[in-house]
Design an enzyme around this catalytic site. Sequence first.
Site, PDB file in Angstrom:
ATOM      1  N   SER A  51      -4.236   6.347  14.102  1.00 57.92           N
ATOM      2  CA  SER A  51      -4.583   7.586  13.392  1.00 57.92           C
ATOM      3  C   SER A  51      -4.976   8.661  14.392  1.00 57.92           C
ATOM      4  CB  SER A  51      -5.772   7.293  12.467  1.00 57.92           C
ATOM      5  OG  SER A  51      -6.363   8.484  12.033  1.00 57.92           O
TER       6      SER A  51
ATOM      7  N   GLY B  96       0.813  -1.220   0.000  1.00 56.63           N
ATOM      8  CA  GLY B  96       0.000   0.000   0.000  1.00 56.63           C
ATOM      9  C   GLY B  96       0.846   1.269   0.000  1.00 56.63           C
TER      10      GLY B  96
ATOM     11  N   ASP C 223      -4.190 -12.993   3.218  1.00 60.27           N
ATOM     12  CA  ASP C 223      -5.063 -12.111   3.988  1.00 60.27           C
ATOM     13  C   ASP C 223      -4.659 -12.232   5.453  1.00 60.27           C
ATOM     14  OD1 ASP C 223      -7.534 -11.265   5.509  1.00 60.27           O
ATOM     15  OD2 ASP C 223      -8.211 -10.927   3.447  1.00 60.27           O
TER      16      ASP C 223
ATOM     17  N   TYR D 216     -14.587   3.294  11.029  1.00 61.91           N
ATOM     18  CA  TYR D 216     -13.130   3.250  10.811  1.00 61.91           C
ATOM     19  C   TYR D 216     -12.395   3.675  12.085  1.00 61.91           C
ATOM     20  CZ  TYR D 216      -8.482   4.868   9.457  1.00 61.91           C
ATOM     21  OH  TYR D 216      -7.124   5.081   9.412  1.00 61.91           O
TER      22      TYR D 216
ATOM     23  N   LYS E 279      -9.759   1.587  14.899  1.00 64.02           N
ATOM     24  CA  LYS E 279      -8.425   2.005  15.367  1.00 64.02           C
ATOM     25  C   LYS E 279      -8.387   2.041  16.896  1.00 64.02           C
ATOM     26  CE  LYS E 279      -6.381   2.438  11.430  1.00 64.02           C
ATOM     27  NZ  LYS E 279      -5.390   1.449  11.043  1.00 64.02           N
TER      28      LYS E 279
ATOM     29  N   ASN F 155      -1.722  13.622   8.802  1.00 64.69           N
ATOM     30  CA  ASN F 155      -2.192  13.465   7.415  1.00 64.69           C
ATOM     31  C   ASN F 155      -1.022  13.163   6.476  1.00 64.69           C
ATOM     32  OD1 ASN F 155      -4.315  14.956   8.876  1.00 64.69           O
ATOM     33  ND2 ASN F 155      -5.329  14.934   6.905  1.00 64.69           N
TER      34      ASN F 155
ATOM     35  N   ASP G   4       0.284  -9.045   1.783  1.00 58.09           N
ATOM     36  CA  ASP G   4      -0.777  -8.158   1.303  1.00 58.09           C
ATOM     37  C   ASP G   4      -1.767  -8.990   0.513  1.00 58.09           C
ATOM     38  OD1 ASP G   4      -2.201  -5.869  -0.023  1.00 58.09           O
ATOM     39  OD2 ASP G   4      -0.547  -4.724   0.843  1.00 58.09           O
TER      40      ASP G   4
HETATM   41  P1  NAD Z   1      -3.400   1.505   1.774  1.00 56.70           P
HETATM   42  O1  NAD Z   1      -4.808   1.094   1.527  1.00 56.70           O
HETATM   43  O2  NAD Z   1      -2.640   2.110   0.656  1.00 56.70           O
HETATM   44  O3  NAD Z   1      -2.571   0.260   2.334  1.00 56.70           O
HETATM   45  C1  NAD Z   1      -3.156  -0.779   3.085  1.00 56.70           C
HETATM   46  C2  NAD Z   1      -2.704  -2.099   2.484  1.00 56.70           C
HETATM   47  O4  NAD Z   1      -3.269  -3.174   3.239  1.00 56.70           O
HETATM   48  C3  NAD Z   1      -3.166  -2.276   1.039  1.00 56.70           C
HETATM   49  O5  NAD Z   1      -2.071  -2.695   0.248  1.00 56.70           O
HETATM   50  C4  NAD Z   1      -4.231  -3.369   1.112  1.00 56.70           C
HETATM   51  O6  NAD Z   1      -4.277  -4.160  -0.066  1.00 56.70           O
HETATM   52  C5  NAD Z   1      -3.764  -4.152   2.333  1.00 56.70           C
HETATM   53  N1  NAD Z   1      -4.832  -4.867   3.038  1.00 56.70           N
HETATM   54  C6  NAD Z   1      -6.032  -4.389   3.447  1.00 56.70           C
HETATM   55  N2  NAD Z   1      -6.724  -5.357   4.096  1.00 56.70           N
HETATM   56  C7  NAD Z   1      -5.933  -6.469   4.113  1.00 56.70           C
HETATM   57  C8  NAD Z   1      -6.082  -7.777   4.632  1.00 56.70           C
HETATM   58  N3  NAD Z   1      -7.202  -8.143   5.273  1.00 56.70           N
HETATM   59  N4  NAD Z   1      -5.064  -8.653   4.458  1.00 56.70           N
HETATM   60  C9  NAD Z   1      -3.925  -8.298   3.803  1.00 56.70           C
HETATM   61  N5  NAD Z   1      -3.734  -7.070   3.294  1.00 56.70           N
HETATM   62  C10 NAD Z   1      -4.725  -6.158   3.443  1.00 56.70           C
HETATM   63  O7  NAD Z   1      -3.417   2.484   3.045  1.00 56.70           O
HETATM   64  P2  NAD Z   1      -2.262   3.397   3.631  1.00 56.70           P
HETATM   65  O8  NAD Z   1      -2.621   4.798   3.382  1.00 56.70           O
HETATM   66  O9  NAD Z   1      -0.945   2.886   3.226  1.00 56.70           O
HETATM   67  O10 NAD Z   1      -2.500   3.130   5.194  1.00 56.70           O
HETATM   68  C11 NAD Z   1      -1.783   2.142   5.904  1.00 56.70           C
HETATM   69  C12 NAD Z   1      -2.311   2.094   7.333  1.00 56.70           C
HETATM   70  O11 NAD Z   1      -2.171   3.371   7.929  1.00 56.70           O
HETATM   71  C13 NAD Z   1      -3.790   1.725   7.450  1.00 56.70           C
HETATM   72  O12 NAD Z   1      -3.942   0.885   8.567  1.00 56.70           O
HETATM   73  C14 NAD Z   1      -4.453   3.047   7.676  1.00 56.70           C
HETATM   74  O13 NAD Z   1      -5.672   2.926   8.393  1.00 56.70           O
HETATM   75  C15 NAD Z   1      -3.411   3.786   8.480  1.00 56.70           C
HETATM   76  N6  NAD Z   1      -3.536   5.242   8.373  1.00 56.70           N
HETATM   77  C16 NAD Z   1      -3.474   5.822   7.133  1.00 56.70           C
HETATM   78  C17 NAD Z   1      -3.634   7.197   7.006  1.00 56.70           C
HETATM   79  C18 NAD Z   1      -3.605   7.862   5.646  1.00 56.70           C
HETATM   80  O14 NAD Z   1      -4.025   8.991   5.529  1.00 56.70           O
HETATM   81  N7  NAD Z   1      -3.109   7.220   4.593  1.00 56.70           N
HETATM   82  C19 NAD Z   1      -3.838   7.983   8.151  1.00 56.70           C
HETATM   83  C20 NAD Z   1      -3.875   7.356   9.401  1.00 56.70           C
HETATM   84  C21 NAD Z   1      -3.719   5.978   9.500  1.00 56.70           C
HETATM   85  C1  UD1 Z   2      -9.586  12.149   6.791  1.00 59.57           C
HETATM   86  C2  UD1 Z   2     -10.454  11.258   7.633  1.00 59.57           C
HETATM   87  C3  UD1 Z   2      -9.667  10.799   8.836  1.00 59.57           C
HETATM   88  C4  UD1 Z   2      -8.371  10.114   8.404  1.00 59.57           C
HETATM   89  C5  UD1 Z   2      -7.572  11.108   7.550  1.00 59.57           C
HETATM   90  C6  UD1 Z   2      -6.286  10.547   7.025  1.00 59.57           C
HETATM   91  C7  UD1 Z   2     -12.753  12.058   7.262  1.00 59.57           C
HETATM   92  C8  UD1 Z   2     -13.926  12.758   7.889  1.00 59.57           C
HETATM   93  N1  UD1 Z   2     -11.652  11.994   8.049  1.00 59.57           N
HETATM   94  O1  UD1 Z   2      -9.231  13.233   7.586  1.00 59.57           O
HETATM   95  O2  UD1 Z   2     -10.418   9.902   9.621  1.00 59.57           O
HETATM   96  O3  UD1 Z   2      -7.606   9.710   9.524  1.00 59.57           O
HETATM   97  O4  UD1 Z   2      -8.390  11.488   6.423  1.00 59.57           O
HETATM   98  O5  UD1 Z   2      -6.550   9.575   6.051  1.00 59.57           O
HETATM   99  O6  UD1 Z   2     -12.826  11.562   6.164  1.00 59.57           O
HETATM  100  N2  UD1 Z   2     -11.036  18.750   1.873  1.00 59.57           N
HETATM  101  C9  UD1 Z   2     -11.634  19.565   0.942  1.00 59.57           C
HETATM  102  N3  UD1 Z   2     -11.955  19.040  -0.276  1.00 59.57           N
HETATM  103  C10 UD1 Z   2     -11.704  17.730  -0.599  1.00 59.57           C
HETATM  104  C11 UD1 Z   2     -11.086  16.899   0.366  1.00 59.57           C
HETATM  105  C12 UD1 Z   2     -10.765  17.440   1.596  1.00 59.57           C
HETATM  106  O7  UD1 Z   2     -11.873  20.742   1.204  1.00 59.57           O
HETATM  107  O8  UD1 Z   2     -12.043  17.305  -1.718  1.00 59.57           O
HETATM  108  C13 UD1 Z   2     -10.641  19.327   3.182  1.00 59.57           C
HETATM  109  C14 UD1 Z   2     -11.287  18.671   4.376  1.00 59.57           C
HETATM  110  O9  UD1 Z   2     -12.524  19.269   4.681  1.00 59.57           O
HETATM  111  C15 UD1 Z   2     -10.218  18.895   5.452  1.00 59.57           C
HETATM  112  C16 UD1 Z   2      -8.895  18.855   4.669  1.00 59.57           C
HETATM  113  O10 UD1 Z   2      -9.252  19.118   3.310  1.00 59.57           O
HETATM  114  O11 UD1 Z   2     -10.360  20.165   6.027  1.00 59.57           O
HETATM  115  C17 UD1 Z   2      -8.185  17.516   4.740  1.00 59.57           C
HETATM  116  O12 UD1 Z   2      -9.090  16.485   4.355  1.00 59.57           O
HETATM  117  P1  UD1 Z   2      -8.628  14.958   4.216  1.00 59.57           P
HETATM  118  O13 UD1 Z   2      -7.449  14.884   3.347  1.00 59.57           O
HETATM  119  O14 UD1 Z   2      -9.830  14.154   3.820  1.00 59.57           O
HETATM  120  O15 UD1 Z   2      -8.152  14.557   5.670  1.00 59.57           O
HETATM  121  P2  UD1 Z   2      -8.934  14.669   7.098  1.00 59.57           P
HETATM  122  O16 UD1 Z   2     -10.222  15.360   6.961  1.00 59.57           O
HETATM  123  O17 UD1 Z   2      -7.969  15.222   8.064  1.00 59.57           O
END
Ligand code: NAD
Ligand code: UD1
Length: 343
Positions: free
Chosen positions: A124, A10, A58, A148, A152, A178, A31
């Site tokens: 998160s 991912g 999985d 979601y 967490k 973020n 993955d």
């Molecule tokens: P992503 O979706 O790109 O990566 C997650 C990976 O897990 C993917 O490759 C998916 O195929 C794999 N996956 C999902 N379910 C699975 C399962 N049951 N078995 C095996 N593989 C599985 O997401 P990411 O942005 O890289 O996020 C990684 C982690 O960080 C997640 O747990 C997410 O909740 C957490 N997180 C992400 C963000 C963000 O903004 N990207 C913010 C806070 C927390």
């Molecule tokens: C979102 C998730 C949060 C998650 C985080 C990181 C929601 C309500 N919250 O947070 O749980 O942990 O992503 O993955 O979905 N925005 C716009 N236009 C857009 C998209 C976003 O104005 O098309 C604004 C949003 O209102 C916010 C900011 O951009 O103020 C960031 O948004 P986003 O990237 O979705 O992150 P979070 O809202 O922080």
Amino acid sequence: MTILITGGAGYIGSHCCVTFLEAGHDVVVVDNFSNSSPESLNRVASITGRKIAFEEADIRDRTALERILKTHQCSGVIHFAGLKAVGESTEIPLEYYANNVTGTLELLAAMNACDVRQLIFSSSATVYGEPQFLPLTEDHPLSATNPYGRTKLMIEDILRDLAASDPRWRFGILRYFNPVGAHKSGLIGEDPRGIPNNLMPFVSQVASGRRDQLSVFGNDYDTRDGTGVRDYIHVVDLVEGHLRAHEALAALTDETNSFTVNLGTGTGYSVLEMVKAFERASNQKIPYEIAPRRAGDVAEVYADTKAAEAKLNWSAERGLEDMCSDTWNWACKNPKGYEASDG
Ligand code: NAD
Ligand code: UD1
């Protein structure tokens, strides 16, 4: 000894693989490709010049996990695998609880059976709910407003209970703010399926002409320009935090066998500031309209970073310019994400 990286194909996981391989660690990725492509792992191999061990499985398949942990002689796990879209989690909550919570329980059971008791977990900032004060410190009250977020929080509670029950466990709970940006090479980056939910991928697709305009969700928040403020962190800084966390786990004791830290920069930027910064980095105009607030959004979120500095000896180094230019570089080199390379 090898580190098992769940969800390693991912967005964040693939960057983590690069950082750990470059630091000399051996890794094996598990993955199921539910939200990623095997191509990301080919790219990781190109960047690092190292072959990457990979098992398609999985995390809910405990037997497979036990086999993988044993075959690769794993010493610890970095656990990214899970579903992450807030909106989708309200539509298919059972999928979220099964993937995230049951998946983590199966993983922990497999680890226990194999005597592997060291795990870094992707939590998160969403676990803080509506901020009662800023910056958000790790002892801020916890709450969740959607399935979601609840997964967490539940997983954090499970890890805390397990740490308290058996001193042999070592846990690092990392609360991401973020994550944005991409590897400098432009070979790996965020590749959302369908219409992006998050700001940065959407802005990037507007800049590249894939979407007409951005909807700014609300300009009447109590912030400096009325738009939402968030703590954006470069994904490479974020995964370097994991490397420091991995090192910090080794220094834990049976008495203090876990830590929880924020991974953010401590600085918040508004939506309009992000738009302007992206325009500068891409040299493209980003048309936008002001739209109603998005349900569940809060005005302002940013991290207190002192615990990460003290416990991990880590702080984010990359600024807004790098976040935008690296996102743009990835988008220009991969206008359709990994799709064009998938067989
Ligand atoms: P992503 O979706 O790109 O990566 C997650 C990976 O897990 C993917 O490759 C998916 O195929 C794999 N996956 C999902 N379910 C699975 C399962 N049951 N078995 C095996 N593989 C599985 O997401 P990411 O942005 O890289 O996020 C990684 C982690 O960080 C997640 O747990 C997410 O909740 C957490 N997180 C992400 C963000 C963000 O903004 N990207 C913010 C806070 C927390
Ligand atoms: C979102 C998730 C949060 C998650 C985080 C990181 C929601 C309500 N919250 O947070 O749980 O942990 O992503 O993955 O979905 N925005 C716009 N236009 C857009 C998209 C976003 O104005 O098309 C604004 C949003 O209102 C916010 C900011 O951009 O103020 C960031 O948004 P986003 O990237 O979705 O992150 P979070 O809202 O922080």
